[in-house]
Design an enzyme around this catalytic site. Structure first.
Site, PDB file in Angstrom:
ATOM      1  N   HIS A 461       0.830  -1.214   0.000  1.00  0.00           N
ATOM      2  CA  HIS A 461       0.000   0.000   0.000  1.00  0.00           C
ATOM      3  C   HIS A 461       0.858   1.256   0.000  1.00  0.00           C
ATOM      4  CE1 HIS A 461      -3.627  -2.432   1.542  1.00  0.00           C
ATOM      5  NE2 HIS A 461      -3.562  -2.390   0.240  1.00  0.00           N
ATOM      6  N   ARG A 732     -26.038   3.359  -2.180  1.00  0.00           N
ATOM      7  CA  ARG A 732     -24.745   3.658  -2.799  1.00  0.00           C
ATOM      8  C   ARG A 732     -23.603   2.832  -2.218  1.00  0.00           C
ATOM      9  NH1 ARG A 732     -23.850  10.010  -1.299  1.00  0.00           N
ATOM     10  NH2 ARG A 732     -21.623   9.641  -1.387  1.00  0.00           N
ATOM     11  N   CYS A 769     -21.526  18.439  -8.408  1.00  0.00           N
ATOM     12  CA  CYS A 769     -20.355  18.139  -7.581  1.00  0.00           C
ATOM     13  C   CYS A 769     -20.273  16.661  -7.233  1.00  0.00           C
ATOM     14  CB  CYS A 769     -20.338  18.997  -6.319  1.00  0.00           C
ATOM     15  SG  CYS A 769     -21.767  18.739  -5.272  1.00  0.00           S
TER      16      CYS A 769
HETATM   17  C1  PEP Z   1     -23.393  13.617  -3.888  1.00  0.00           C
HETATM   18  O1  PEP Z   1     -24.302  13.057  -3.271  1.00  0.00           O
HETATM   19  O2  PEP Z   1     -23.208  13.502  -5.122  1.00  0.00           O
HETATM   20  C2  PEP Z   1     -22.452  14.491  -3.159  1.00  0.00           C
HETATM   21  C3  PEP Z   1     -21.573  15.232  -3.784  1.00  0.00           C
HETATM   22  O3  PEP Z   1     -22.518  14.448  -1.807  1.00  0.00           O
HETATM   23  P1  PEP Z   1     -21.853  13.284  -0.917  1.00  0.00           P
HETATM   24  O4  PEP Z   1     -21.124  12.367  -1.846  1.00  0.00           O
HETATM   25  O5  PEP Z   1     -20.997  13.966   0.078  1.00  0.00           O
HETATM   26  O6  PEP Z   1     -23.075  12.650  -0.313  1.00  0.00           O
HETATM   27 MG    MG Z   2     -24.715  13.640  -1.235  1.00  0.00          MG
END
Ligand code: PEP
Ligand code: MG
Length: 838
Positions: A461, A732, A769
């Site tokens: 690593h 996610r 973002c």
């Molecule tokens: C997103 O949900 O795309 C984001 C930028 O916020 P986070 O990944 O911090 O939840």
């Molecule tokens: Mg988010």
């Protein structure tokens, strides 16, 4: 190892599931009732337990309480036993501490210590604890307290398969190393079933990372994965998908490493016959510097015994804080260096869940050793065993284990923290026995010019991190390093794997020329990065960086960032183990603004909840945290978190910082209006100037209502990570569904299109973002959809700029139209190969 077995102490009738208790005293009464009915104690034991409560704290932590009687009233115990009340809603044990499992102990002998050891081990396993707090299966509790499923027993057991099973051939080119193994273990831990992975005569509990690694699986090995328990079939089906699903990534990683190795092949040759120490090239490049030795000498850890309950508390507190810290380090590393490097620290956090390691530490505690000593000894014993197996991958894990071990040690006793590698003189070539990933990730690249280690391999690593940092590195240079004189000049050649000693003037001149040519090539690339993201026909998209710390700003700007489009503020809460004060926050925001020297800065208000849990906030546990009180919902319910943060932001704004404030997880105009009202009140109190107040678009409702929300928000920034999760109903973090959680899905793109329309209707700008912004193809589509700003991990900026600068707006718009009409994410992805408008 102790032969203690709790199962004899805990027959089924002493387990009460889903107990309804009025309060702590009632819980103690009910538990004593069970013990009395089973003939373990006399009724007067209840009063003895209550006296003990008045004299000492029996809350062990993590929702477990261990009421027990007074030591000098043991005559009330007729035979050893423990009673377990499972209180699903929890019962308040001390102010702010709720017990979900009440383990009442009646023990005349040292059985008490044995039970504590089991509990100590259990407390390292959050997922299992959570499962035990709501299981309908009394045997699950009995098994947990009897410890029959943990690694040492597994290791001792003959390598037999369970009835349900499948065979799989390892097709990971680098074998089963820590990162994929972490995902195996994480998957196995989601099920109640026991899952065993067998290779030949060796078997491992699939939940135990170290046991998995000890199988030493290589490319081409056949393993049998078998499971037993109520959800065994599901566990196996899921594991089969995860095991095979990781193959593509593993192959791609191996190819990338090979490409890098080949690119580095044209190594520098000194003109003279300079003496050299030879190792293995781990990170390419050439550097001239002076040798600086790091961490000489072994660590001395004092042995200072304390009361066992306190010891268990301290160890578990330190483990929890180290885990929080690793989460913050992983988060920071992912922003700075990328997700693959961050996975190193996720894998390290998994090492802390190893029951065998925790058991070993607990045993040392039970033997009467101090917390720091017990932990250090357990780490050293385990690491020593890994290192002695003659397998390079396992030797690498020994380094990781020692690294993570030091992190915990520093939490147990801050005096044991190792000095930071940052304290080295400028122009140093670091020479060390070995460097841990934490040392390497924390290096100050301004001062350190190269790395040489006696141990370690090119796949360690540390080597991976050195490559990402662009630091020439040589590993495995052996014992010859010990004799080198600190401060002596040297040349490190990370491509050829050599350290040249006592270089002549001619050697130095040649190396300088080689470095200068390399720098010129890099400068050319940097120049391209500094150009705006303007299409050939003059359409500009603003480019921001997603960074959290002021000291990351210089790197972001060097990569081509024009400002910061997302400063996540969660890390301020995660890294400290306590809520930062208004003043601390003000300093952090101001430092970032100063580092950006007038460039725009979007700071996101605290986004806690979902996958971002902050232990010290002690938020209630939720069944579905992603659908629970997170982001703006939490801020609106916790003014003690919101108000100091908004005050800090306006104070920084009052100093002239060009800050925009952004709220996460907005689902309705009402939330935004309530937040705006708080902001306005605070602004007036502070007599600060107005700051643009924007929102994240992360849930479909916000995208659908964009035109309405745009009337109240000054700007939008689309969080595609969450928008994808909520649009596609895919957690996610779910590794099985990860390949399907594709932000290029037309449904997500259509919501982005709606958001842009709604915003532009009211003259608001829209940024993105989330991760999609950093993907060149995604960025092209977003620009075509009319997005005004893209903010991403700094390393992604050059490729995104290059893509946009090569394009023309009408072609990007045509590409976006095609994507919106595509049937699925794969079709959108395929458009990348066809070129825009094709
Ligand atoms: C997103 O949900 O795309 C984001 C930028 O916020 P986070 O990944 O911090 O939840
Ligand atoms: Mg988010």
């Amino acid at each position: 190892m102790s032969t203690f077995n709790a199962s004899g102490l805990l027959p089924r009738e002493l387990v009460h599931l889903d107990a309804r208790v009025a309060d702590k005293a009632d819980a103690i009464r009910q538990a004593t009732g069970l013990l009395t009915a089973a003939g373990c104690v006399r009724p007067a034991f209840e009063a003895s337990m209550l006296r003990r409560e008045a004299a000492a704290d029996t809350f062990l932590g993590k929702g477990i309480a261990i009421p027990h009687g007074m030591v000098d009233e043991r005559e009330l115990i007729q035979r050893d036993g423990i009673a377990v009340l499972q209180v699903r809603d929890g019962v308040e044990w001390n102010a702010g501490q709720r017990a979900h499992l009440v383990v009442a102990i009646a023990a005349r002998s040292d059985a008490h210590i044995g039970i504590l050891r089991r509990l100590t081990r259990l407390m390292a396993d959050d997922a299992r604890l959570a499962m035990l707090a709501r299981t309908d299966d009394p045997d699950a509790l009995i098994r947990a307290l009897a410890g029959v499923e943990v690694a040492p027993d597994e290791a001792d057991a003959p390598a037999e398969d369970f009835a349900r099973r499948f065979d799989w051939v390892v097709d990971y080119p680098s074998g089963l190393h820590a990162r994929p193994a972490t995902e195996w273990a994480e998957t196995a831990r989601r099920f109640a079933a026991r899952v065993r992975v067998r290779h030949g005569a060796e078997a491992a509990d699939a939940r135990n990372l170290i046991a998995l690694l000890q199988l030493g699986l290589r490319y081409g090995d056949t393993v049998t994965v078998s499971a037993d328990g109520p959800d065994a079939a599901d566990a196996l089906a899921t594991l089969r998908i995860v095991l095979a699903g990781l193959s593509a990534r593993e192959k791609a990683d191996a190819e990338k490493a090979e490409r890098k190795r080949r690119a580095a092949a044209g190594a520098w040759q000194p003109p003279g016959a300079a003496e050299a120490v030879t190792g293995v090239g781990a990170s390419p490049g050439l550097a001239i510097g002076r040798l600086h030795r790091l961490h000489a000498g072994p660590m001395v850890v004092p042995d200072e015994p304390v009361d066992l309950v306190e010891a268990a508390d301290r160890l578990h507190g330190a483990l929890a804080r180290a885990r929080d810290e690793l989460r913050a380090v992983a988060d920071d590393t992912s922003r700075r260096l990328g997700a693959a490097d961050a996975a190193i620290f996720r894998a390290q956090a998994e090492l802390l869940n190893d029951p065998a390691l925790i058991t070993l530490a607990s045993q040392h505690l039970v033997e009467g050793h101090g917390v720091a000593w017990a932990w250090h000894a357990a780490v050293e014993e385990t690491a020593g065993r890994l290192a002695s197996l003659g397998n390079a991958v396992l030797a690498g894990r020994a380094t990781d284990l020692r690294d993570v071990g030091h992190r915990v040690l520093a939490q147990i006793d801050p005096a044991l923290a190792r000095p930071a590698a940052a304290e080295v003189p400028a122009g140093s070539i670091l020479v060390a026995e070995d460097l841990t990933p934490s040392d390497t990730a924390g290096l100050d690249a301004e001062r350190v010019v190269g790395i040489v280690t006696a141990q370690g391999g090119p796949t360690s690593h540390t080597a991976i991190l050195a490559r990402t940092l662009g630091l020439p590195a040589v590993v495995g240079a052996g014992a010859a390093l010990a004799a080198l004189e600190a401060g002596a000049p040297a040349i490190v050649d990370g491509s050829g794997g050599r350290l040249f000693l006592a270089p002549s003037d001619a050697d130095l001149a040649s190396a300088r020329a080689w470095i200068a040519a390399e720098e010129a090539r890099r400068a050319q690339a940097a120049e391209a990065r500094a150009l705006p993201a303007r299409t050939r026909d003059g359409h500009s998209v603003s480019i921001g960086a997603n960074i959290n710390l002021a000291d990351q700003a210089a790197f972001a700007i060097a990569q081509g960032a024009e400002g910061v489009g997302l400063m996540r503020t969660e890390f301020l809460f995660l890294e400290r183990g306590e809520t930062p004060s208004e003043e601390d926050q003000y300093q952090a925001y101001k430092a970032m603004a100063d580092a950006l020297q007038g460039r725009p800065l979007v700071i996101r208000a605290l986004d806690i909840g979902g996958d971002k849990q902050v232990a010290h906030l002690e938020l209630p546990r939720e069944e579905n945290p992603f659908l629970g009180v997170r982001g703006a919902r939490l801020l609106l319910r916790r003014p003690e978190l919101l108000v100091p943060q908004i005050r800090a932001l306006y104070r920084a704004g009052r100093d002239g910082a060009p800050i925009s404030v952004m709220f996460p997880m907005i689902t309705s105009a009402a939330e935004l209006l309530a937040l705006r009202e708080t902001c306005e009140r605070i602004r007036e109190e502070l007599q600060a100037p107005k700051l643009p107040l924007g929102i994240m678009i992360e849930v479909p409702s916000a995208a659908l209502l964009a035109a309405d929300l745009a009337q109240h928000a000054d700007f939008f920034s689309i969080g595609t990570n969450d928008l994808t999760q909520y649009t596609l109903a895919i957690d996610r973090q779910n590794p099985v569904l990860a390949p399907e959680a594709d932000s290029l899905h037309p449904a997500v793109l259509r919501l982005i299109g709606l958001t842009v329309q709604g915003a532009h209707m009211h003259g608001r700008w829209v940024g993105v973002c989330g991760g999609l912004a950093g993907d060149p193809h995604g960025a092209a589509l977003l620009a075509g959809l009319g997005v005004d700003e893209l903010s991403m991990t700094p390393r992604d900026i050059p490729a995104v700029k290059e893509r946009l600068r090569a394009a023309e707006l009408p072609a990007l718009q045509a590409l976006a139209r095609q994507a919106l009409a595509a049937p699925d994410a794969a079709a959108v992805r395929a458009l990348a190969d066809g070129g825009e408008g094709a």
